[in-house]
Design a protein around this motif. Structure first.
Motif, PDB file in Angstrom:
ATOM      1  N   ASN A 105       1.035  -1.543   0.007  1.00 19.62           N
ATOM      2  CA  ASN A 105       0.105  -0.076  -0.281  1.00 19.62           C
ATOM      3  C   ASN A 105       0.787   1.153   0.081  1.00 19.62           C
ATOM      4  O   ASN A 105       2.047   1.036   0.244  1.00 19.62           O
ATOM      5  CB  ASN A 105      -1.163  -0.109   1.137  1.00 19.62           C
ATOM      6  N   ASP A 124       2.980   1.528   8.036  1.00 19.58           N
ATOM      7  CA  ASP A 124       1.890   1.333   8.931  1.00 19.58           C
ATOM      8  C   ASP A 124       0.909   0.796   7.672  1.00 19.58           C
ATOM      9  O   ASP A 124       1.075   0.573   6.608  1.00 19.58           O
ATOM     10  CB  ASP A 124       1.359   2.579   9.672  1.00 19.58           C
ATOM     11  N   ASP A 125      -0.664   0.621   8.302  1.00 22.05           N
ATOM     12  CA  ASP A 125      -1.638   0.238   7.390  1.00 22.05           C
ATOM     13  C   ASP A 125      -2.213   1.285   6.645  1.00 22.05           C
ATOM     14  O   ASP A 125      -2.962   0.961   5.789  1.00 22.05           O
ATOM     15  CB  ASP A 125      -2.625  -0.730   8.215  1.00 22.05           C
ATOM     16  N   TYR A 126      -2.242   2.485   6.929  1.00 20.44           N
ATOM     17  CA  TYR A 126      -2.752   3.533   6.363  1.00 20.44           C
ATOM     18  C   TYR A 126      -1.881   3.617   4.800  1.00 20.44           C
ATOM     19  O   TYR A 126      -1.146   3.356   4.603  1.00 20.44           O
ATOM     20  CB  TYR A 126      -2.390   4.804   7.098  1.00 20.44           C
ATOM     21  N   PRO A 147      -6.722   2.434   6.423  1.00 19.41           N
ATOM     22  CA  PRO A 147      -6.351   1.230   5.817  1.00 19.41           C
ATOM     23  C   PRO A 147      -6.961   0.433   4.654  1.00 19.41           C
ATOM     24  O   PRO A 147      -8.260   0.501   4.889  1.00 19.41           O
ATOM     25  CB  PRO A 147      -5.984   0.323   7.087  1.00 19.41           C
TER      26      PRO A 147
END
Length: 172
Positions: A105, A124-126, A147
């Motif tokens: 991502n 991170d997941d963002y 996310p």
């Protein structure tokens, strides 16, 4: 606006429906095309005002490029098969910050102005996009999508976040 306040850089798609990059005097005048390859999307001026950083799609892959403001060939800085976008120079010209989905991502990365030493800054997941260094060079501000968001989708809520340029904890 150029660092010396005399010129504008713009992306425009009126010729052929594909975005190209132009510069023109801030007081107005005839734009000068800098990128003949397309699409090309302007993002940042080098601190000395001599170079523009941009995102361009060549052979169906978005990468980071630079082009001299005086004119000349574009230089490809990234070659990863992922999408690289949103380049902006640090105020000292030491780095170009950008976002890339090469790890799954979108995350914030940085590299030397010649494209070397590419390193991931956020992890991170963002979906972290469009990094911009603060004028004093101490902070990087960027947008974060929730996310699971891919690329930088339209009409979605985002969070404005900060990370120290030297590394450290992300602040919301």
């Amino acid at each position: 606006i150029s660092p010396d306040g005399t010129m504008l850089a713009i992306s425009d798609q009126t010729q052929g429906g594909q975005s190209r990059i132009y510069v023109l005097p801030i007081t107005g005048g005839t734009p000068k095309m800098l990128t003949t390859n397309y699409p090309s999307y302007f993002h940042g001026w080098s601190p000395d005002g001599k170079t523009l950083a941009f995102c361009g799609a060549r052979t169906n892959n978005f990468d980071i490029y630079t082009v001299p403001v005086a004119g000349g060939p574009e230089t490809r800085l990234t070659t990863d098969p992922g999408k690289d976008d949103g380049p902006d120079y640090s105020p000292d010209g030491k780095y170009i910050y950008f976002n890339s989905d090469r790890t799954g991502n979108m995350q914030v990365w940085r590299m030397n102005p010649d494209g070397s030493n590419q390193e991931q800054i956020t992890k991170d997941d963002y979906g972290n996009v469009f990094p911009h260094p603060s004028p004093d060079g101490r902070w990087i501000v960027f947008l974060s999508y929730p996310p699971g968001a891919q690329d930088h989708p339209a009409n979605k809520d985002v969070i404005l976040r900060l990370i120290p340029a030297a590394g450290g904890q992300i602040r919301n």
